[in-house]
Design an enzyme around this catalytic site. Structure first.
Site, PDB file in Angstrom:
ATOM      1  CG  ASP A 161      23.018 -23.411  -9.601  1.00  0.00           C
ATOM      2  OD1 ASP A 161      22.304 -24.034  -8.757  1.00  0.00           O
ATOM      3  OD2 ASP A 161      24.251 -23.549  -9.613  1.00  0.00           O
ATOM      4  CG  HIS A 185      24.407 -19.128  -1.008  1.00  0.00           C
ATOM      5  ND1 HIS A 185      23.426 -19.586  -2.225  1.00  0.00           N
ATOM      6  CD2 HIS A 185      25.131 -19.881  -0.563  1.00  0.00           C
ATOM      7  CE1 HIS A 185      24.102 -21.027  -1.945  1.00  0.00           C
ATOM      8  NE2 HIS A 185      25.113 -20.991  -0.958  1.00  0.00           N
ATOM      9  CG  ASP A 203      17.812 -29.030  -4.224  1.00  0.00           C
ATOM     10  OD1 ASP A 203      16.636 -28.839  -3.712  1.00  0.00           O
ATOM     11  OD2 ASP A 203      18.618 -27.963  -4.453  1.00  0.00           O
TER      12      ASP A 203
END
Length: 1600
Positions: A620, A623, A742
């Site tokens: 999760d 980045h 999402d």
């Protein structure tokens, strides 16, 4: 090349078209998720690396398949090129080899050591433990290191080698290879019946079988589920059953850990415990982990569902209880001081929020005016905080410390830059870069920036010395300097404040006013203006608030993912740039465990717990997770589960940055989302980019693999057969979602109908696929992870299950196609339609999907779509469906999450029309009349009448067809330029012309291979050649017909012609047009390998065992040596002859040149072992001896032209080389030569009776050459005049050559002719250069003297040993007839050479040498000519690349110190990328751009007069390298360490090496323009350019 990991392992995973199961295990076997049963065994288990080592050491089983070898070629500097910087390798079901190869002699091979953290020698993987392999140091053979691969993971490698500076080691660029994990899942029965009807679970379709299969990553079908919507754990079995029935193979779980107060699964309160709400009856915490482990085992074993969990490393819930005990785990002003003003600003916003009502400001935002009022108030509120004090220096304090320093004699004298007389601004600039001020720009506290009073005082006293010791004046001066420093700091504060307020305003508008925002309620202390950036932990009693106020996590638009926005110099929190998650605290790991031991231990324990339970991780917020943290945590997880599957969704905005994370973390799949496509074209592009793998008719697997023998990688163990495949780099593997958890639903952003179409398009991708629970059920809205409290509805495959029945079939087909190896595909888009075809590369069976996308709402129109004709193919209906909705509203249920009332309409069978075609049975598919947007239809397709043996047949017996060809036959098969072919076939055949590409370079296989290398490597089936092959049979017919037509002259071509024809006829008869490019490539590449192998096998050991560069150069010998009608070594018949260059010097009189032949003969014939070809050329040219010369232009021995002074000496050098290298070479001296002309030099026609009437031995020919030169040569060319040479002036036809017996040098030529290789004759009348040589070189050219000396030395040795019948020559010396021995002549030259040719480095030595200081341009060189004609004396002193020739053939002439200096100078001044500059750039005549069409009045370049006055010629480079090698080894760096010299010289070869590999002519050019620029007038490949480099490489080879 497509990802090699996409290729199912052929050793252990058997492809069966029934698509049942690949490998069965006993159903009673307790298969642990990660094979970790041995962990509890007290005996230390073998690691996967240990087992891999054992595999290669043990004896090979009889039934063992060939070992797979994946070859990774590195660049010369030891790093991968950009395309190969990331390599994805397949799972190690059976250990295999990663072969790292490097060209011999490249920089990285200089004492090179290959390093990797893959545990090659066994043991466990450790990130910072590196295994080394020394690279072989042989300069003549390929360098390769075989690495045994045995388990999954992410690994780095590089090569360390000696740099250019002695004692310095260079670390090459890093490369990365990631190895896919081994995933095992339960086998399933087929999804379709034998008559292609989808089977329900009750009918036995896709039901779980006892056995297990290896599941490639592409076979994953993942379903995202949120556990809190699944109910308590005892209800999960029903969800497993539903997911299993729908064809999913893995569940993606949002975090199951205990959630924080927000109830978001991603706000984890306790990483080490699962959320209590999922357990019935508030189970004891000690049993919860076991319950989760058990239920996931049930999912895996009973329902065939692997398990993937989110791992959250970047933050924790703001109410995590351990934060109070370990506030150091978060970022606070106490441990990150630059956050202090950000916290103060955040506190001010909270305080302002509590005062909004009391200030009469709107507490509910209903308009932009309300926002403006609130923001104006906030700006004033913040302004009162005087936060500028965090930026600036306190002026009064600064004055005080300077005053104190001066008064108390603490002044530190200024030792920095000169400041006397500088302005205040200039002094301020110097201060900011000095050590006077500390804390500048750190923002850690108010007035945190301050100066050292003593240093400041010293600076001011130095800058304003005129003030003297007036304290007040000095202090005021310092105050003005501080003011100057503060001005931009005030501006910075204002800018930061404006940015912060702008971000607050934007967030305020989004959260409270915009339609698609959350529209928060009344502003108050509990619901502040915007989210708080800090979590304020509380403790009983007094505590340090700076320590317990920790920064919340979030994300930033377009942020650099490698920069931590919580650390300086980032001001993201101060500028309010973070879109913050108020329920999550950002974790502070520091640079390693030592910086935060408790946090590292805690999170590592969390990761290990998950790795022991789950089959995979989704990282999760990947980045934003510090890279070193992600690497360390995944390393820890892979210790527990070596086959952990890792995926991530990256938002870096850059594929390059995505790759950076993938390489280092070992991410197996990157999440992609088809739902982000905005139109059919974009969706097709996305799927083509990430879901194609290989196009239909792909070539790489069929054409680029080789069978070899694998030597034991550990130096012991058996030799194994292996299949070698090249690695061309990988792109990150895709996990393609139709919709993620999402993102908004399709109903919201596109149309609900679009769901079915996208489901089909995605599942037909050859990649991992995924969906979110609810997509199949047609949930109307995005579910809120925080606020949603309802539970999923279980709809199974029933009437209200949305598209679930279709998805079951699609997932089942996806899985079966991947397991079955249906790796080839094609996407094409037509209007709103997208068609996807997925095929097996061998059986040519597959499926076709037609999807009608629905990117907009409302339309029910079928649209316009053409019928689809599938030639040579049968199609059968499998399934079709569309969606209908009675309403797009779903009644709200307070307990259950329900989908839209959509109805899946399954269409009746679509009959496929069978049609007649010239190519065989074909079919036409017509889309039904009712096919509204969102519909899909699936057909099974199969190529008809497929020749199942075609692949084997096409590659069979090539060695028999080509193995018996001689080198001249191979010239026809492999090469032949257009002019050569037309000449040889009397105009009947030329090179093949490909529309939109142009003419190939060669008629033979090399002509096809140049475009095919690119096509095969990248599967570029859109290439013009592929289109030409699909359009017709012309190319297939061409390849055999051109050989058939030449079998009369070349009888050996019958077998290759028949070989081609038989295979072409089979191809024509059995495959559709789209497969023609593949099979054409198979034919050409197979034939090329066989023909090239046949050529190499006929070469010398130097070539046959040499590296690729050596062999590429050697192939130029075959390229240049062939038979044409218009050029021959015999005037009466056609014979093979050596072309000077292609395409310009390929036929007629221009083909065979005496000088070119004998400069080329040593490299192309002698080093390669073609002694017979060399012998024939020597004897043919010897037969033409006339006037003591051989012709420069042979013209088939019919009208040879004698205008070159150097040609006989090149021939004599080659006879010397032949004698030294050929078996029984000395015998050639006794061979009889039939003389083309009478011995009195009378010109006669070739068929005149006087021609060939006399004979001489070759020894007599040699002697005649020397004697004629010793006596003097004077003649006028036969038929002198414009008919012979239309450019030359009359005086140029007169040839005069003689010996100066004072020096022993041969002199000759005049200013009107050019008798050496620099032979450009002026052609321009406009520039008044017609008949004026560009470089006459009359006198004694240095290379002729070197060749003469070499010949004399050789003959003296032969004569002394009785092997040559002559002792010397007769000559007139000082008016007397004198006999001069070869030795005496040589000694005369030896005594004279240095004095006459060397130009001393220092003028003081001029008296020792024959020089004219007035015309010396450059010193420390050797003259190019000695004794240039009157008026051209200066040309003696030109630096040209001819002196290394003399150094190579007669090194004894040179003073070694002088020689090496001159060579180093030439290295610096003359050497160019592909050759040598023909003139010193400092010379006034230097003109490096050659353009023969230049018809200007510029006399220096008109009509190409500068041919040899600057352009860079290839062939002198070889002589330069040989000379440099000799002298540097004698007295230079190579004397102590020969490898120093060898590596230096091999580095020079990098450009030629790359050029010959990539140029369509497969050779080296005649010349280039300045700095290696392409020269349009150059031959594209020149015999001597390749030859002299072979000469050099052979010398290296002889060194051992």
């Amino acid at each position: 090349m497509a990802n090699i990991a996409e290729e199912p392992d052929k050793v252990t995973q058997i492809r069966v078209l029934s698509l049942l199961q690949l490998e069965q295990t006993d159903s009673s076997t307790d298969v642990t998720p990660h094979g970790l049963l041995a962990l509890d065994n007290p005996v230390t288990p073998k690691t996967p690396a240990d087992e891999g080592k054992d595999y290669f050491l043990r004896e090979r089983r009889a039934d063992e398949q060939p070992t797979r070898v994946y070859e990774l070629r590195l660049d010369p500097d030891g790093g991968p090129n950009k395309d190969r910087s990331y390599i994805r390798l397949p799972p190690a079901y059976t250990p295999y080899i990663l072969r790292v190869s490097l060209d011999a002699g490249t920089p990285a091979a200089k004492n090179g050591v290959f390093k990797t953290n893959f545990p090659l020698d066994g043991g466990i993987f450790e990130r910072n433990k590196f295994v080394e392999r020394e690279l072989p140091s042989n300069f003549s053979k390929p360098i390769q290191v075989d690495l045994p691969i045995s388990h999954a993971g992410a690994f780095v490698y590089w090569i360390e080698y000696d740099g250019d500076v002695p004692g310095e080691r260079t670390r090459g660029r890093e490369g990365y290879f990631n190895i896919d994990p081994i995933l095992r899942t339960k086998a399933r029965s087929p999804i379709l019946s034998s008559d292609l009807k989808p089977l329900t679970p009750a009918q036995g379709g896709a039901v779980i079988s006892p056995g297990s299969v290896y599941l490639p990553l592409d076979g994953l079908a993942i379903l995202t589920v949120v556990s809190k919507w699944m109910g308590p754990i005892f209800k999960w079995r029903e969800h497993f059953a539903e997911a299993g029935d729908r064809g999913y193979t893995m569940l993606h779980w949002t975090p199951l850990q205990e959630r924080g107060s927000s109830d978001s699964p991603y706000s984890i309160k306790d990483q080490k415990h699962y959320d209590p709400s999922i357990f019935i009856g508030n189970a004891e915490p000690s049993t919860r982990e076991a319950q989760v482990t058990q239920v996931l085992r049930v999912a895996r074993e009973e329902y065939g569902l692997l398990n993937l969990t989110d791992v959250v490393l970047n933050h924790t819930a703001s109410d995590s209880p351990w934060l109070v005990d370990h506030p150091e785990a978060g970022y606070s002003p106490a441990n990150t001081p630059h956050l202090t003003p950000a916290l103060e600003l955040d506190t001010a916003i909270l305080e302002y929020s509590s005062l909004v009502a009391s200030r009469g400001l709107p507490t509910r935002v209903q308009s932009q005016e309300d926002i403006d009022l609130l923001m104006d108030g906030l700006a004033e509120f913040i302004k009162d905080r005087n936060m500028w004090q965090y930026y600036v220096l306190d002026v009064q304090r600064e004055k005080d410390v300077v005053t104190d320093a001066i008064k108390n004699d603490k002044v530190v004298p200024w030792g920095g830059p000169d400041v006397v007389g500088k302005s205040i601004a200039a002094v301020a600039g110097i201060v900011k870069t000095s050590a006077i001020i500390t804390g500048l720009n750190q923002l850690c506290s108010r007035y945190g920036a301050c100066s050292d009073g003593g240093m400041a005082a010293g600076l001011i006293k130095a800058a304003f010395a005129n003030i003297g010791d007036d304290v007040n004046t000095l202090v005021e001066a310092w105050g003005r300097v501080v003011d100057a420093i503060n001005v931009p700091l005030y501006e910075e504060w204002e800018k930061d404040t404006k940015i912060a307020l702008d971000h607050v305003k934007g967030r305020l508008k989004w959260t409270r006013l915009e339609e698609n925002g959350p529209k928060l309620g009344e502003i108050s202390a509990s619901c502040p203006l915007v989210e708080s950036y800090f979590t304020r932990l509380t403790l009983p009693g007094k505590f340090d608030h700076a320590e317990y106020c920790v920064a919340n996590n979030g994300w930033i638009w377009d942020a650099d993912p490698l920069q931590n926005f919580a650390l300086p110099p980032s001001k993201a929190y101060l500028r309010r740039e973070v879109i913050v998650w108020g329920d999550c605290v950002k974790l502070r790991y520091g640079s390693g465990p030592a910086d935060n031991p408790w946090l590292w231990e805690h999170m590592t324990s969390y990761v290990r717990m998950l790795a022991a339970t789950f089959d995979g991780f989704r990282i999760d917020n990947c980045h934003s997770t510090p890279l070193h943290v992600g690497v360390a945590m995944l390393d820890a997880a892979r210790v527990i589960n070596p086959d952990l599957y890792v995926c991530a969704e990256l938002f870096t905005g850059s594929e390059e940055m995505d790759l950076f994370f993938v390489q280092r973390l070992g991410v197996n799949s990157l999440v992609r989302e088809a739902g982000n496509a905005w139109d059919p074209k974009e969706l097709s592009r996305v799927m083509y980019r990430f879901g194609l793998t290989k196009p239909l008719g792909s070539m790489d697997g069929a054409c680029l693999t080789n069978m070899e023998e694998l030597d034991p990688p550990f130096g012991r163990g058996p030799t194994r057969p292996c299949i070698v495949s090249p690695l061309n780099g990988s792109v990150p593997h895709a996990l393609m979602y139709d919709l993620t958890h999402d993102n908004e639903s399709y109903l919201d952003k596109l149309s609900a109908e679009h769901s079915l179409a996208v489901a089909g398009i995605v599942t037909f991708g050859y990649c991992a696929v995924a969906s979110v629970k609810g997509f199949d059920d047609l949930y109307p809205k995005l579910l809120n992870l925080v606020e949603e409290k309802r539970q999923y509805e279980l709809t199974w495959l029933g009437e209200h299950s949305g598209i679930a029945r279709a998805k079951r079939l699609l997932n089942g087909l996806h899985r079966e196609m991947v397991l079955g190896g249906f790796e080839e595909g094609h996407y094409w888009q037509e209007g709103d339609y997208i068609l996807v075809q997925r095929m097996h590369p061998t059986s040519q069976k597959g499926y076709l999907l037609i999807a009608h996308t629905a990117f907009s709402k409302g339309s029910k129109d079928r649209g316009i779509v053409n019928s689809i004709e599938l030639l040579h193919t049968r199609a059968r209906f499998v399934y079709g469906a569309s969606l209908e909705f009675s309403t797009y509203e779903t009644p709200y249920d307070s307990d259950i999450i329900r989908g839209l009332p959509g109805k899946l309409i399954e269409m009746p069978e679509v009959v496929v029309q069978q049609i007649s075609s010239t190519v065989g049975p074909s079919c036409r598919i017509t889309v039904p009349d009712y096919f509204p947007p969102g519909s899909i239809i699936i057909f099974e397709v199969e190529v008809q009448n497929l020749d199942n043996e075609l692949d084997t047949f096409c590659t069979s017996d090539a060695d028999k067809a080509f193995g018996d060809l001689d080198l001249v036959d191979l010239n026809v098969v492999l090469y032949r330029a257009d002019s050569e072919e037309r000449d040889a076939t009397r105009g009947d055949i030329g090179v093949y012309d490909v529309p939109d590409l142009g003419k190939l370079t060669y008629c033979g296989l090399e002509g096809w291979m140049h475009p095919l290398r690119h096509i095969m490597k990248y599967n570029d089936l859109g290439h013009p050649l592929c289109e030409n092959l699909r359009q017709g049979l012309w190319a297939l017919d061409y390849i055999y017909s051109r050989l058939e037509k030449q079998t009369d002259q070349f009888p050996n071509l019958v077998r290759p012609a028949q070989w081609f024809k038989a295979r072409v006829e089979r191809i024509k008869a059995s495959i559709p047009s789209y497969l023609r490019p593949k099979y054409f490539a198979v034919l050409i590449s197979t034939a090329y390998r066989a023909a090239r192998c046949a050529a190499i096998e006929q070469c010398s050991e130097f070539v046959s065992t040499g590296h690729g560069f050596t062999q590429n150069l050697a192939m130029c010998a075959i390229q240049m040596h062939g038979m044409v009608q218009s050029a021959s070594l015999d005037p009466a018949k056609s014979t093979p002859s050596l072309a000077a260059g292609l395409p310009h010097f390929s036929t007629g009189w221009a083909r065979c040149w005496g000088r070119d032949v004998f400069i080329s003969l040593r490299g192309l014939f002698l080093t390669t072992g073609n002694f017979e070809g060399a012998r024939k050329h020597i004897l043919a040219f010897s037969s033409t001896l006339k006037h003591g010369l051989i012709p420069n232009l042979l013209d088939s021995v019919r009208k040879p032209r004698y205008n070159s002074r150097d040609s006989p000496w090149w021939m004599l050098q080659n006879i010397q080389d032949y004698v030294a290298s050929a078996p029984d070479g000395l015998a050639i001296l006794s061979e009889l030569v039939n003389r083309r002309f009478p011995l009195d030099d009378t010109w006669v026609a070739w068929d005149d009776p006087r021609a060939y009437a006399s004979t001489s031995t070759l020894a007599e020919i040699i002697q005649e050459i020397l004697q004629r030169h010793a006596s003097g040569i004077t003649f006028r060319e036969h038929e002198a005049g414009p008919n012979l040479d239309m450019q030359m002036k009359d005086e140029g036809f007169s040839i005069d050559i003689g010996v100066d017996w004072e020096t022993g040098f041969i002199f000759g030529g005049n200013r009107h002719n050019c008798g050496t290789w620099m032979d450009k004759m002026g052609e321009s009348q406009k520039a008044d250069r017609k008949g004026v040589p560009g470089t006459p070189r009359d006198g004694a050219p240095i290379e002729i003297i070197g060749l003469l000396k070499s010949t004399l030395r050789w003959l003296d040795a032969l004569s002394s040993s009785g092997s040559f019948p002559f002792k010397g020559v007769e000559a007139q010396v000082n008016g007397k007839q004198t006999f001069i021995t070869y030795k005496a002549w040589g000694e005369l030259i030896q005594r004279s050479f240095e004095r006459c040719y060397f130009v001393p480095l220092y003028a003081a030595e001029d008296s020792l040498y024959d020089v004219n200081p007035a015309i010396i341009n450059r010193r420390g060189i050797y003259k190019d000519v000695y004794g240039s004609g009157a008026g051209r004396e200066w040309s003696d002193y030109q630096l040209r690349p001819n002196f290394p020739i003399a150094m190579t053939v007669a090194p004894e002439l040179f003073d070694p110190q002088h020689a090496l200096h001159a060579l180093r100078l030439a290295d610096k001044v003359l050497r160019s990328p592909l050759g040598m500059k023909t003139l010193d750039p400092s010379d006034m005549q230097y003109r490096p751009q050659y353009d023969n069409s230049n018809d200007s009045t510029d006399s220096s370049v008109a009509k190409g007069l500068n041919y040899h006055n600057g352009p860079e010629w290839g062939w002198p480079l070889g002589y330069f390298l040989r000379a440099y090698l000799f002298f540097d080894m004698q007295i230079g760096a190579g004397k102590e360490d020969p490898t120093q010299t060898l590596h230096y010289l091999h580095k020079i070869l990098l450009t030629p090496r790359h050029y010959i590999e990539n140029d369509p002519w497969a050779g080296l050019p005649e010349l280039t323009n300045e700095n290696g620029q392409h020269c349009a007038d150059s031959c594209n490949t020149q015999a001597w350019s390749a030859s002299t480099l072979l000469d050099f490489l052979e010398e290296i080879h002889k060194m051992g």
